[in-house]
Write an enzyme that holds these catalytic residues in place. Structure first.
Site, PDB file in Angstrom:
ATOM      1  N   HIS A 117      15.145  97.322  82.366  1.00  0.00           N
ATOM      2  CA  HIS A 117      15.947  98.422  81.833  1.00  0.00           C
ATOM      3  C   HIS A 117      15.799  99.657  82.711  1.00  0.00           C
ATOM      4  O   HIS A 117      15.114 100.625  82.369  1.00  0.00           O
ATOM      5  CB  HIS A 117      15.547  98.713  80.394  1.00  0.00           C
ATOM      6  CG  HIS A 117      15.969  97.655  79.431  1.00  0.00           C
ATOM      7  ND1 HIS A 117      15.112  96.698  78.935  1.00  0.00           N
ATOM      8  CD2 HIS A 117      17.192  97.381  78.892  1.00  0.00           C
ATOM      9  CE1 HIS A 117      15.771  95.891  78.117  1.00  0.00           C
ATOM     10  NE2 HIS A 117      17.032  96.281  78.071  1.00  0.00           N
ATOM     11  N   ASN A 118      16.467  99.628  83.838  1.00  0.00           N
ATOM     12  CA  ASN A 118      16.422 100.720  84.803  1.00  0.00           C
ATOM     13  C   ASN A 118      17.843 101.045  85.267  1.00  0.00           C
ATOM     14  O   ASN A 118      18.814 100.474  84.764  1.00  0.00           O
ATOM     15  CB  ASN A 118      15.520 100.349  85.981  1.00  0.00           C
ATOM     16  CG  ASN A 118      15.889  99.008  86.593  1.00  0.00           C
ATOM     17  OD1 ASN A 118      17.068  98.712  86.787  1.00  0.00           O
ATOM     18  ND2 ASN A 118      14.895  98.186  86.902  1.00  0.00           N
ATOM     19  N   ALA A 119      17.960 101.946  86.218  1.00  0.00           N
ATOM     20  CA  ALA A 119      19.277 102.406  86.667  1.00  0.00           C
ATOM     21  C   ALA A 119      20.062 101.312  87.382  1.00  0.00           C
ATOM     22  O   ALA A 119      21.297 101.338  87.392  1.00  0.00           O
ATOM     23  CB  ALA A 119      19.135 103.624  87.570  1.00  0.00           C
ATOM     24  N   HIS A 174      24.344 103.318  78.600  1.00  0.00           N
ATOM     25  CA  HIS A 174      24.056 102.553  77.382  1.00  0.00           C
ATOM     26  C   HIS A 174      22.575 102.292  77.150  1.00  0.00           C
ATOM     27  O   HIS A 174      22.155 102.037  76.022  1.00  0.00           O
ATOM     28  CB  HIS A 174      24.806 101.214  77.417  1.00  0.00           C
ATOM     29  CG  HIS A 174      24.147 100.164  78.256  1.00  0.00           C
ATOM     30  ND1 HIS A 174      24.184 100.177  79.640  1.00  0.00           N
ATOM     31  CD2 HIS A 174      23.404  99.082  77.919  1.00  0.00           C
ATOM     32  CE1 HIS A 174      23.518  99.147  80.104  1.00  0.00           C
ATOM     33  NE2 HIS A 174      23.022  98.470  79.094  1.00  0.00           N
ATOM     34  N   GLN A 213      15.306  81.726  78.767  1.00  0.00           N
ATOM     35  CA  GLN A 213      16.672  81.845  79.266  1.00  0.00           C
ATOM     36  C   GLN A 213      17.611  80.826  78.648  1.00  0.00           C
ATOM     37  O   GLN A 213      18.756  81.138  78.324  1.00  0.00           O
ATOM     38  CB  GLN A 213      16.675  81.738  80.786  1.00  0.00           C
ATOM     39  CG  GLN A 213      15.972  82.885  81.492  1.00  0.00           C
ATOM     40  CD  GLN A 213      16.479  84.229  81.010  1.00  0.00           C
ATOM     41  OE1 GLN A 213      17.671  84.514  81.051  1.00  0.00           O
ATOM     42  NE2 GLN A 213      15.571  85.064  80.527  1.00  0.00           N
ATOM     43  N   ASP A 264      26.847  93.908  79.068  1.00  0.00           N
ATOM     44  CA  ASP A 264      25.422  94.138  78.859  1.00  0.00           C
ATOM     45  C   ASP A 264      24.596  92.855  78.987  1.00  0.00           C
ATOM     46  O   ASP A 264      23.433  92.899  79.382  1.00  0.00           O
ATOM     47  CB  ASP A 264      25.213  94.752  77.471  1.00  0.00           C
ATOM     48  CG  ASP A 264      23.820  95.318  77.284  1.00  0.00           C
ATOM     49  OD1 ASP A 264      23.160  95.635  78.287  1.00  0.00           O
ATOM     50  OD2 ASP A 264      23.386  95.450  76.119  1.00  0.00           O
TER      51      ASP A 264
END
Length: 451
Positions: free
Chosen positions: A173-175, A213, A374, A323
Site C-alpha cells: 500500500h504505497n504510491a 483511494h 493468491q 483496485d
C-alpha cells in the site's frame, strides 16, 4: 503578503447536518499562512498511529500528551510538517510539461493506455514520482486542466501531497500501488461501453479516487486497528475505518491545496461527496453488495449510463476492479504484486506475534503460503467480479485479455503450491484459506491486494 496565521484543525462540516463528519486530515501541528490556510470551520484533530505504542506501554501516556503529539493528524504528514504549504519547493522535479520528462518515461506515457504498462519501470524512470507524473499527464490528455481551469502548479502541489502521504515503507500500500490503480482506471474509463457516456467530471472523479483511494494507509488492516483500540476505529465506529480515513484525508488535502477553490461551492461539495462514495466502495467487506447489484443490473439489462446514478455506480465498479486487478496483469508484474501484498500481511503477523496479539488470517508466514493466499483470492474475489465486468463490456478485448492473464496466473500459482496442498486446493487453494478470502477479506487482503 499578510502573515495572518491560522491553527491546524481537522474536522470538515457539511451543509447537511446528516452529512456532518469528522475529518482526519493530513497535517501535523503547524501554522499556515492565510493564503494557503485550511477552511476556518475545521476543528479538532487526532493523533497519528505509532507502533512504538506497542513497544512500551509505559510510554503511552507520554506519547498521548498535548506536549508530545498535540494535533498530530496523520500517519505520515507528521514527518512532513506541511513543508509544501509553507512554501518549500519539493526536491522532486516539477513534471509539468512533456519536455521535462525523461525520454524513456515520456515514451512510456505514450503507451499509458496499454494493459502491459510496467508501473515498476515507470516509477524507476521518474525517480519515484510515478503517481505525480502519471496524473499530470492524464489530467492533460483528458483535457481536465483546461475544462476545470486548474492551475498547474496547484495541481502539482496537490498531487505531491497525495504521493507523499503514501507510506513508502509499505511493501504494497504505497504510491506505486496508487499509480498502478490509476493506470488501470484510465484503461477502464476508455472501455467503449463506458467511455462515450462519461463527462469530464466523471473522468476527474475516477482518476482522483484511484490516485487517493489508499492514501495514508498504515500497512495494517482494519481488524488490527480495532483490536489495538486505535482512535480511527473508534472515530468511524469500526465501519470502513481505512476507507473513511482515505476519503477524509483526500478532502483535507483538496482544501489545503485549494485546487478546486475557484469552483462553485455546490460543485466542490458534490465532488467531495462523490469521491467519498467511490473510495468507500473499495471496502472489500462490501464486495458482495456491489457484485449482487451489478449482476442484477446485467440480468435485467436496466443500466442506463445516461443517468448520473448508474454512471456513478459503474465508476464504483471500475474502481473496485482497478483496485484488485493485479491478478489480471501479466505474470511478471502480477507475481511482484502478490509477493508485496503477502509481505505486508506477514509483517502485520510478525507484529501481532511480537506483542502477543492473535495473528490475523493469512498473516502467518509459517502457515499461509503465497500461492494458497493468491489462489483463494483469485477464486473467490477476483474472478467473480471480473466475469461480471466482462459481461458489462461485452467481452471487450481488454476484458478477454485480463481474464486470460487471470487464468494463466492462477495456474502458475497452483504449480507453486506446496505438494501437500495441491490435492485439496480444488479450484482455489486450501479450503481454509478460501473461506478466509471470502468471509474475512478485510483481514486477509486489506483492500487492493494480490497481483
Amino acid at each position: 503578503m499578510s502573515c495572518l496565521m491560522v491553527e491546524r484543525c481537522g474536522e470538515i462540516l457539511f451543509e447537511n447536518p446528516d452529512q456532518n463528519v469528522k475529518c482526519v486530515c493530513m497535517l501535523g501541528d503547524v501554522r499556515l499562512r492565510g493564503q494557503t490556510g485550511v477552511p476556518a470551520e475545521r476543528r479538532g484533530s487526532y493523533p497519528f498511529i505509532d507502533f512504538r505504542l506497542l513497544n512500551n506501554t509505559t510510554h503511552s501516556g507520554e506519547i498521548g500528551t498535548k506536549k508530545k503529539v498535540k494535533r498530530l493528524l496523520s500517519f505520515q504528514r507528521y514527518f512532513h510538517a506541511s513543508r509544501l504549504l509553507r512554501g518549500i519547493i519539493p526536491q522532486a522535479p516539477l513534471h509539468l510539461l512533456d519536455e521535462d520528462y525523461l525520454g524513456q518515461a515520456r515514451h512510456m506515457l505514450s503507451k499509458v493506455g496499454m494493459w502491459d504498462f510496467d508501473i515498476f519501470l515507470f516509477d524507476r524512470l521518474t525517480n519515484g514520482n510515478s503517481l505525480v507524473t502519471l496524473l499530470c499527464h492524464l489530467f492533460n490528455t483528458h483535457g481536465l486542466i483546461h475544462h476545470f481551469k486548474l492551475d498547474m502548479v496547484t495541481l502539482h502541489r496537490f498531487l505531491v501531497m497525495v504521493q507523499e502521504d503514501y507510506h513508502s515503507q509499505n511493501p504494497y500500500h504505497n504510491a506505486v500501488h496508487a499509480a498502478d490503480v490509476t493506470q488501470a482506471m484510465n484503461c477502464y474509463l476508455k472501455e467503449p461501453k463506458l467511455a462515450s457516456f462519461l463527462t469530464p467530471l466523471d473522468i476527474m472523479l475516477g482518476l482522483l479516487a484511484a490516485a487517493a483511494h489508499d492514501v495514508d494507509h498504515p500497512g495494517v488492516n482494519q481488524p488490527f486497528l480495532i483490536k489495538t483500540n486505535h482512535h480511527l476505529a473508534n472515530l468511524y465506529q469500526n465501519m470502513s475505518v481505512l476507507e473513511n480515513h482515505h476519503w477524509r484525508s483526500t478532502i483535507g488535502m483538496l482544501r489545503e491545496s485549494r485546487l478546486l477553490a475557484h469552483l462553485p461551492k455546490e460543485m466542490t461539495q458534490d465532488i467531495e461527496q462523490q469521491l467519498g462514495s467511490l473510495i468507500l466502495a473499495t471496502d472489500i467487506n462490501r464486495q458482495n453488495e456491489f457484485l449482487t447489484r451489478l449482476k442484477a443490473h446485467l440480468h435485467n439489462e436496466d443500466l442506463r449510463l445516461e443517468d448520473v446514478h448508474d454512471r456513478h455506480f459503474m465508476l464504483q465498479i471500475a474502481l473496485k476492479c482497478a483496485d484488485i486487478c493485479n491478478p489480471c496483469r501479466i505474470w511478471e508484474m502480477s507475481k511482484q504484486w502478490s509477493e508485496r501484498v503477502c509481505e505486508e500481511f506477514y509483517r502485520q503477523g510478525d507484529l501481532e506475534q511480537k506483542f502477543e496479539l492473535e495473528i490475523s488470517p493469512l498473516c502467518n508466514q509459517q502457515k499461509d503460503s503465497i500461492p494458497s493466499i493468491q489462489i483463494g483470492f483469485m477464486t473467490y474475489i477476483v474472478e467473480p467480479l471480473f466475469r461480471e465486468w466482462a459481461r458489462f463490456t461485452g467481452n471487450s478485448t481488454l476484458s478477454e485479455n485480463m481474464l486470460s492473464h487471470l487464468s494463466h496466473n492462477k495456474a502458475q500459482w497452483k504449480s507453486l503450491l506446496p505438494t501437500q496442498h495441491r490435492s485439496s486446493s480444488g479450484g482455489g487453494g486450501s479450503p481454509d484459506h478460501a473461506g478466509q478470502g471470502t468471509e474475512n477479506e478485510e483481514q486477509t487482503v486489506t483492500k487492493g491486494n494480490a497481483p
